[in-house]
Design a protein around this motif. Sequence first.
Motif, PDB file in Angstrom:
ATOM      1  N   THR A   1      24.282  49.827 -17.274  1.00 10.31           N
ATOM      2  CA  THR A   1      24.802  50.200 -15.963  1.00 10.31           C
ATOM      3  C   THR A   1      25.246  48.984 -15.172  1.00 10.31           C
ATOM      4  O   THR A   1      24.752  47.873 -15.400  1.00 10.31           O
ATOM      5  CB  THR A   1      23.741  50.996 -15.161  1.00 10.31           C
ATOM      6  N   ASN A   2      26.168  49.186 -14.253  1.00 13.34           N
ATOM      7  CA  ASN A   2      26.610  48.093 -13.390  1.00 13.34           C
ATOM      8  C   ASN A   2      26.067  48.263 -11.977  1.00 13.34           C
ATOM      9  O   ASN A   2      26.519  47.607 -11.064  1.00 13.34           O
ATOM     10  CB  ASN A   2      28.137  47.981 -13.373  1.00 13.34           C
ATOM     11  N   VAL A   3      25.131  49.199 -11.812  1.00  8.49           N
ATOM     12  CA  VAL A   3      24.493  49.324 -10.499  1.00  8.49           C
ATOM     13  C   VAL A   3      23.000  49.061 -10.625  1.00  8.49           C
ATOM     14  O   VAL A   3      22.416  49.226 -11.690  1.00  8.49           O
ATOM     15  CB  VAL A   3      24.724  50.716  -9.853  1.00  8.49           C
TER      16      VAL A   3
ATOM     17  N   MET B   1      35.079  49.713  -7.350  1.00  7.98           N
ATOM     18  CA  MET B   1      34.107  49.381  -8.374  1.00  7.98           C
ATOM     19  C   MET B   1      34.232  50.303  -9.582  1.00  7.98           C
ATOM     20  O   MET B   1      34.850  51.360  -9.508  1.00  7.98           O
ATOM     21  CB  MET B   1      32.670  49.407  -7.832  1.00  7.98           C
ATOM     22  N   ALA B   2      33.679  49.826 -10.688  1.00  5.47           N
ATOM     23  CA  ALA B   2      33.740  50.620 -11.903  1.00  5.47           C
ATOM     24  C   ALA B   2      32.589  51.614 -11.893  1.00  5.47           C
ATOM     25  O   ALA B   2      31.487  51.299 -11.459  1.00  5.47           O
ATOM     26  CB  ALA B   2      33.639  49.708 -13.118  1.00  5.47           C
ATOM     27  N   LEU B   3      32.900  52.834 -12.346  1.00  5.65           N
ATOM     28  CA  LEU B   3      31.875  53.865 -12.435  1.00  5.65           C
ATOM     29  C   LEU B   3      31.655  54.222 -13.892  1.00  5.65           C
ATOM     30  O   LEU B   3      32.594  54.310 -14.662  1.00  5.65           O
ATOM     31  CB  LEU B   3      32.327  55.125 -11.693  1.00  5.65           C
TER      32      LEU B   3
ATOM     33  N   ASP C   1      29.206  42.219 -22.333  1.00  7.13           N
ATOM     34  CA  ASP C   1      29.855  40.951 -22.652  1.00  7.13           C
ATOM     35  C   ASP C   1      31.023  40.677 -21.725  1.00  7.13           C
ATOM     36  O   ASP C   1      31.264  39.547 -21.319  1.00  7.13           O
ATOM     37  CB  ASP C   1      30.434  40.998 -24.078  1.00  7.13           C
ATOM     38  N   ALA C   2      31.754  41.724 -21.438  1.00  8.19           N
ATOM     39  CA  ALA C   2      33.021  41.529 -20.742  1.00  8.19           C
ATOM     40  C   ALA C   2      32.842  41.288 -19.255  1.00  8.19           C
ATOM     41  O   ALA C   2      33.697  40.684 -18.624  1.00  8.19           O
ATOM     42  CB  ALA C   2      33.927  42.739 -20.950  1.00  8.19           C
ATOM     43  N   CYS C   3      31.767  41.753 -18.701  1.00  6.10           N
ATOM     44  CA  CYS C   3      31.621  41.751 -17.243  1.00  6.10           C
ATOM     45  C   CYS C   3      31.579  40.329 -16.687  1.00  6.10           C
ATOM     46  O   CYS C   3      30.648  39.573 -16.942  1.00  6.10           O
ATOM     47  CB  CYS C   3      30.359  42.499 -16.841  1.00  6.10           C
ATOM     48  N   ILE C   4      32.581  39.984 -15.917  1.00  7.72           N
ATOM     49  CA  ILE C   4      32.637  38.618 -15.391  1.00  7.72           C
ATOM     50  C   ILE C   4      31.703  38.436 -14.209  1.00  7.72           C
ATOM     51  O   ILE C   4      31.456  37.328 -13.782  1.00  7.72           O
ATOM     52  CB  ILE C   4      34.071  38.239 -14.935  1.00  7.72           C
ATOM     53  N   ALA C   5      31.218  39.542 -13.676  1.00 14.95           N
ATOM     54  CA  ALA C   5      30.365  39.430 -12.497  1.00 14.95           C
ATOM     55  C   ALA C   5      28.893  39.407 -12.870  1.00 14.95           C
ATOM     56  O   ALA C   5      28.042  39.146 -12.032  1.00 14.95           O
ATOM     57  CB  ALA C   5      30.637  40.596 -11.553  1.00 14.95           C
ATOM     58  N   GLY C   6      28.607  39.704 -14.112  1.00 16.69           N
ATOM     59  CA  GLY C   6      27.207  39.807 -14.511  1.00 16.69           C
ATOM     60  C   GLY C   6      26.562  41.054 -13.956  1.00 16.69           C
ATOM     61  O   GLY C   6      25.345  41.176 -13.894  1.00 16.69           O
ATOM     62  N   ALA C   7      27.410  41.996 -13.538  1.00 17.95           N
ATOM     63  CA  ALA C   7      26.874  43.219 -12.950  1.00 17.95           C
ATOM     64  C   ALA C   7      26.432  44.205 -14.024  1.00 17.95           C
ATOM     65  O   ALA C   7      25.437  44.907 -13.875  1.00 17.95           O
ATOM     66  CB  ALA C   7      27.925  43.880 -12.059  1.00 17.95           C
ATOM     67  N   MET C   8      27.184  44.245 -15.105  1.00 14.82           N
ATOM     68  CA  MET C   8      26.856  45.201 -16.158  1.00 14.82           C
ATOM     69  C   MET C   8      25.641  44.692 -16.910  1.00 14.82           C
ATOM     70  O   MET C   8      25.624  43.547 -17.367  1.00 14.82           O
ATOM     71  CB  MET C   8      28.062  45.336 -17.100  1.00 14.82           C
ATOM     72  N   HIS C   9      24.622  45.525 -16.994  1.00 17.88           N
ATOM     73  CA  HIS C   9      23.401  45.074 -17.654  1.00 17.88           C
ATOM     74  C   HIS C   9      22.697  46.249 -18.305  1.00 17.88           C
ATOM     75  O   HIS C   9      23.068  47.405 -18.103  1.00 17.88           O
ATOM     76  CB  HIS C   9      22.485  44.403 -16.639  1.00 17.88           C
TER      77      HIS C   9
ATOM     78  N   GLN D   1      26.807  42.243  -8.255  1.00 17.37           N
ATOM     79  CA  GLN D   1      27.625  43.382  -7.855  1.00 17.37           C
ATOM     80  C   GLN D   1      28.922  43.448  -8.633  1.00 17.37           C
ATOM     81  O   GLN D   1      29.559  42.418  -8.877  1.00 17.37           O
ATOM     82  CB  GLN D   1      27.954  43.246  -6.379  1.00 17.37           C
ATOM     83  N   CYS D   2      29.310  44.652  -8.942  1.00 20.87           N
ATOM     84  CA  CYS D   2      30.569  44.886  -9.625  1.00 20.87           C
ATOM     85  C   CYS D   2      31.716  44.412  -8.740  1.00 20.87           C
ATOM     86  O   CYS D   2      31.715  44.624  -7.535  1.00 20.87           O
ATOM     87  CB  CYS D   2      30.721  46.380  -9.900  1.00 20.87           C
ATOM     88  N   THR D   3      32.710  43.790  -9.370  1.00 19.06           N
ATOM     89  CA  THR D   3      33.815  43.261  -8.578  1.00 19.06           C
ATOM     90  C   THR D   3      35.147  43.937  -8.890  1.00 19.06           C
ATOM     91  O   THR D   3      36.205  43.505  -8.445  1.00 19.06           O
ATOM     92  CB  THR D   3      33.903  41.733  -8.775  1.00 19.06           C
ATOM     93  N   ALA D   4      35.061  45.015  -9.675  1.00 19.83           N
ATOM     94  CA  ALA D   4      36.253  45.813  -9.961  1.00 19.83           C
ATOM     95  C   ALA D   4      37.331  45.034 -10.692  1.00 19.83           C
ATOM     96  O   ALA D   4      38.504  45.109 -10.349  1.00 19.83           O
ATOM     97  CB  ALA D   4      36.808  46.422  -8.674  1.00 19.83           C
ATOM     98  N   CYS D   5      36.956  44.280 -11.704  1.00 20.14           N
ATOM     99  CA  CYS D   5      37.950  43.504 -12.444  1.00 20.14           C
ATOM    100  C   CYS D   5      38.461  44.281 -13.656  1.00 20.14           C
ATOM    101  O   CYS D   5      39.421  43.879 -14.293  1.00 20.14           O
ATOM    102  CB  CYS D   5      37.333  42.201 -12.911  1.00 20.14           C
ATOM    103  N   TRP D   6      37.783  45.371 -13.986  1.00 19.83           N
ATOM    104  CA  TRP D   6      38.171  46.267 -15.086  1.00 19.83           C
ATOM    105  C   TRP D   6      38.074  45.628 -16.468  1.00 19.83           C
ATOM    106  O   TRP D   6      38.663  46.095 -17.420  1.00 19.83           O
ATOM    107  CB  TRP D   6      39.574  46.843 -14.900  1.00 19.83           C
ATOM    108  N   MET D   7      37.344  44.532 -16.560  1.00 18.73           N
ATOM    109  CA  MET D   7      37.112  43.948 -17.885  1.00 18.73           C
ATOM    110  C   MET D   7      36.363  44.955 -18.748  1.00 18.73           C
ATOM    111  O   MET D   7      36.638  45.118 -19.933  1.00 18.73           O
ATOM    112  CB  MET D   7      36.288  42.661 -17.759  1.00 18.73           C
ATOM    113  N   CYS D   8      35.385  45.636 -18.136  1.00 14.09           N
ATOM    114  CA  CYS D   8      34.594  46.612 -18.888  1.00 14.09           C
ATOM    115  C   CYS D   8      35.468  47.792 -19.303  1.00 14.09           C
ATOM    116  O   CYS D   8      35.346  48.323 -20.405  1.00 14.09           O
ATOM    117  CB  CYS D   8      33.404  47.081 -18.057  1.00 14.09           C
ATOM    118  N   VAL D   9      36.365  48.182 -18.409  1.00 12.98           N
ATOM    119  CA  VAL D   9      37.288  49.279 -18.720  1.00 12.98           C
ATOM    120  C   VAL D   9      38.132  48.905 -19.941  1.00 12.98           C
ATOM    121  O   VAL D   9      38.392  49.724 -20.817  1.00 12.98           O
ATOM    122  CB  VAL D   9      38.200  49.570 -17.501  1.00 12.98           C
TER     123      VAL D   9
END
Lengths: 414, 620, 171
Positions: free
Chosen positions: C86-88, C117-119, C70-78, C93-101
């Motif tokens: 996963t965000n890979v 990027m978030a791992l 939900d939080a991922c603003i990049a649509g990378a997390m799926h 692509q992950c944009t390192a905004c740390w919303m997921c964190v």
Amino acid sequence: MRFVIAGNSAAGVAAVETLRRLGGRQNHITVVTDEPGETYSRCMLPDLLAGKKTEYSIRLRPPDFYRKLGVELLGGVAAVALQPGEKKLLLQDGRELAYDRLLVATGARPVLPEVPGAEARGVFTLRTLTDARLIASLAPRVSRAVIAGGGLVGLKTAYALKTAGLDGVTVVVTSPRLLIRQLDEEAAALVERELRSAGINFIYNARIKAFVTGSGGDLAGVELEDGRELPAGLAVVAKGVRPNDTLVGEAGGETGKGIVVDRYLRTTLENVYAAGDCIQVTDRVTAQKVSSALWTLAFEQGRYAAANMLGLARPYPAPLTRLNSARFGTVDVISVGRLEGPEVMARYDPLRFTYRRLVFDGERLAGFILAGKVDGAGVYTALVKSGRPAWTYRRQLLEGRAGSVALSNFLTFH
Amino acid sequence: MKDTLSVDPASLKMLEIARERGIETAWDRYLAQQPQCGFGELGLCCRNCNMGPCRIDPFGDGPQKGVCGATGDIIVARNLLRMIAAGAAAHSDHGRDVVETVMRVATGEAKDYAIKDENKLKALAAEFNINTEGRTVKEIAKELAEAVLEEFGTRKGYIQTVERVPAKRKEIWERLGLLPRGIDREVVEAMHRTHMGVDNDPANLILHGLRCSISDGWGGSLLATEFSDVLFGTPQPVKGKSNLGVICKNAVNILVHGHEPILSEMLVAAAKDPELVAAARARGADGINLVGMCCTGNEILMRHGIPAAGNFLQQELAIITGALEAVVVDVQCIMPALGQLAACYHTKFISTSPKAKFPGAVHVPFDEHHALDTAREIIRLAVENYPNRNKDRVFIPEDITEYVAGFSVEAILKILGGTLNPLIDAIKNRSIRGIAALVGCNNPKITQDYNHLNMVKELIAKDVLVVETGCAAIASAKAGLLLPEAAELAGPGLAGVCRALGIPPVLHMGSCVDISRILVVAAAIAGELGVDIADLPVAGAAPEWVSEKAVSIGAYVVASGIFTVLGTVPAVLGSKVVTELLTRQAKDLVGGYFAVETDPFRAAELIINHIDEKRAALGI
Amino acid sequence: MQKEVLINFDRCLGCRSCQLACAVAHSTAGNLFGAILNGEKPRTRIFVHQVGGQKAPLNCRHCEDAPCIDACIAGAMHRQEDGTVTNVGGEQQCTACWMCVMVCPYGVIRSDAAGTMALKCDRECRDEAGVPACVRACPTGALVYAGVDEYSGRRRVDVLARALQQVSGNF
Ligand SMILES: Cc1cc2nc3c(=O)[nH]c(=O)nc-3n(C[C@H](O)[C@H](O)[C@H](O)COP(=O)(O)OP(=O)(O)OC[C@H]3O[C@@H](n4cnc5c(N)ncnc54)[C@H](O)[C@@H]3O)c2cc1C
Ligand code: SF4
Ligand code: SF4
Ligand code: SF4
């Protein structure tokens, strides 16, 4: 069933996905949006300005998203009126869309200051891709920019323009410091230091009196109420947003700080649901009614609304309406929940270059700020959100040992 | 070469039997240990104090310091030093036992032993400035043993036997502060330095490790060799048989396993006792068959031609034949698994050293005062156990290979006609391209004997004379490489030399303490040429090494100037500083340095390149 | 059935072998010695913590209604077909905004070393048998890869579900 969704951003996309995931392929889904083209991430518009991202890379979903899900997308056409009795949505181009259930996910629009010159060429807001394109095309031709507003969008825009190579970037802030709604003084100072070292200037306690135009109607500068004049070829106003609630309001639906919805995200109009920046929500911590205005919330509301539209009856729990994460250079900040409260503790951790502030209300963690390194922030958020007693973890939380708190939580229920 | 556990056909047959009978071996336990701890593999865990245990994240992600502040470099260096100290202690304590036995012979307490090599005794006496004129052997032996026992904790500047190294080598050691004092001191100091909060300079720690190891290689180990020769005779080439097939179906089989010759020599004597042989016959056996394992095996095979049943990884397999009446052990490399395994059979597992007791073992304390009697008692236990053997469970693989062993320095000199010159000439004219010393154990991480044998074959094919000790030598014995006929596998130059002298292309020089013999030859050749050991076309390798003793060996071989290739990865990679020091900087400091190469073919190539480099530098 | 990395808390010794194995599995070399010799700095996605005398690892639970998605603003997390969040390997692509964190209730999403990027646990570490690296590495069996039911029946499901709910609120 026919589902119509007005809005093609966070809430709209989440709803589409959920309708398909939980409802299968048999329903008919139409998405209307007044923006042209495919869905993109609004939050990443500053990255586009900064040149760090391209239009392609800020897409929220791949181009074949709608086709794959079998969803009809009507782009570039606004919904202008709603007839809840007839279950019809009227479009700008005269089309009428019949629905069984409608989701209003029209988001919000920026507030424009009512000062002279606001309509001048060179004065912008940043909300849409079109805005970003216009700003980006002007930016290389000017050397100075003024940003009105020291909130997240303002600062992100300022940082982006600086990164894009503008010489002078000045942020005019009404408050005595930046990010007054997100951060405390210490954390704000960390951000300010970072932004200043990037070459951005700040003017506090200042209001814009007028946008001054030069020859040909182009922006020449900004005049402040104290009389100062800041020369600028570009200005971006970032003074907050207002929910797009007129569609529902004009159809007789109740609105307040946005469209009023019940816990199933139903508006007061039959068969009309709403989600995202356009709605009013009740803050989980403060119990105040506020506009939603956050990406995460828009997304989860879209998900919940869709489930409810399918008849699954998923009550949407009161959200945290302060839930911000931002990055400025090397400083990451996360701020959640209340900024102030009965018991506040704060500490700078020089080993990890991180400032932490905890706000307790009795046993409960009511809010927190992390600035510097933010790993583990979600553990704090979960505590704020769940309202579980957290006072016993205060030391760990203050020292950044979020992992052991997460584990404690886990173990407590083992 | 992971798909098979061993290249030894006898081992493979026994492993098949083990599988059928549901018996666990080191290979199974190795598998059960997988995955092994990565922190340990890298040397990054420290248990040296009770603020710990601490471990360092090798990727810079988690903690980078122990509680005390020790970095990965410090921890790796300390751990390595402790390994060296343990290995040096093992060798040298063995050495001390031998010297003490000489002492007891001199005082008349150990009446069952005698001084067998008086020449060597006198030569050693001269080395230690002990007057031999007009004195009895016992008088000389006593004074010498006293002086040498003193050496273990010597208070003078450095140990006497260091004088055996070429002058250039000694200068290097002196400059680096590596001239070793007595082993007791070096080991104690190593333990002191690695205590929490003492030596925290990786280089300083490693340098002490080198000094400690030198005190072993040129001290404790060397004295073990020399005094074993004094006591039991200096080995001369002798023929024998090897591999598990040497266990006899119809005899009372006694496996002697461990490291010191003191016990095994007596067992050799006692096994010939007519009364015991008769007792064995009376129980239906053809006789008494003594066989050796590991370095005890090496000691008695090179002095008496006693068959070598196998190397390290075969100790369990020998018991699984079901035909061992007794396994008699002293110290080192004896798997504690043997007790439980022996209990599955009629085999008696007999421990003898007060220093080494085992679960499931019968302890028959061995002391030099009643050596022969104790040996007889042990053999009697075995003989009496013969009727308990379950003939249905006996499976002895047929594999037996002949070998020639016993190439002591003296033996080599004798073959060469009294001087090293023929050997040096052969090296100069490139009939012998260089010399490689292959030593060390078996490791279940590596297909048994695979690295040993392939390196040997590669090297001799390229005219490199191979000298071996320990389990490496037994590997070659089992593969027929210790026979003069193996010259066929050698390159033309080496083959020619072997044929002319009637020697194998791979020379068995003894047990693991006998690596000192290799050092002595190297020092002598260097001395003859007026160069340093580091200048010689010589290299070392421990292709399947296991033990801390091997770590000490590696350290003193490198400290002596010899390039050494390790076939299993030492626990040092967690520290870049220590790894660099061992594999690069050591070259500038002491001439020798380490390489790690798990592939035997590439390892052989490294050695050959090194040898060619040294030849070029010498202009030969 | 979808498999999860289940944690048997009583068994963990805190050896951190799982962490090391996870890091190694995410290295280019793919093995410990190789990664060290290449000077790689791979990061772990499982974290061993201690509470009182209790040690235990935590990694991503691959939540059903994953807040990070939900939080991922990049649509990378799926979410992938097998349930892996996963965000890979997705479209964005992950944009390192740390919303997921910010929203992960277990604190198991983190930044990479460079902050680009978030791992998180992405299960890109499974062997031919499909078993994740941390599970293979655990010497005590504290980590088990199994379908929740296969593992120990309802009890554990309840425990997990309850813990999840309490920790994370009603996502
Ligand atoms: C620069 C910037 C940075 C931001 N950063 C963050 C951040 O870091 N974190 C965060 O939580 N939030 C951030 N936000 C806010 C976030 O973007 C919004 O909360 C989120 O986009 C709301 O999503 P939504 O779907 O409700 O509405 P919107 O994103 O506003 O989208 C509304 C949609 O409705 C359509 N629409 C509107 N009216 C009509 C109509 N009449 N007819 C047809 N279609 C219509 C629009 O075309 C659009 O598709 C940021 C916003 C901006 C502008
Ligand atoms: S000596 Fe230092 S590194 Fe070792 S256990 Fe003690 S505190 Fe930890
Ligand atoms: S850090 Fe990456 S994965 Fe996490 S929310 Fe941001 S873009 Fe998505
Ligand atoms: S590997 Fe197993 S025992 Fe070790 S820390 Fe991880 S979960 Fe615990």
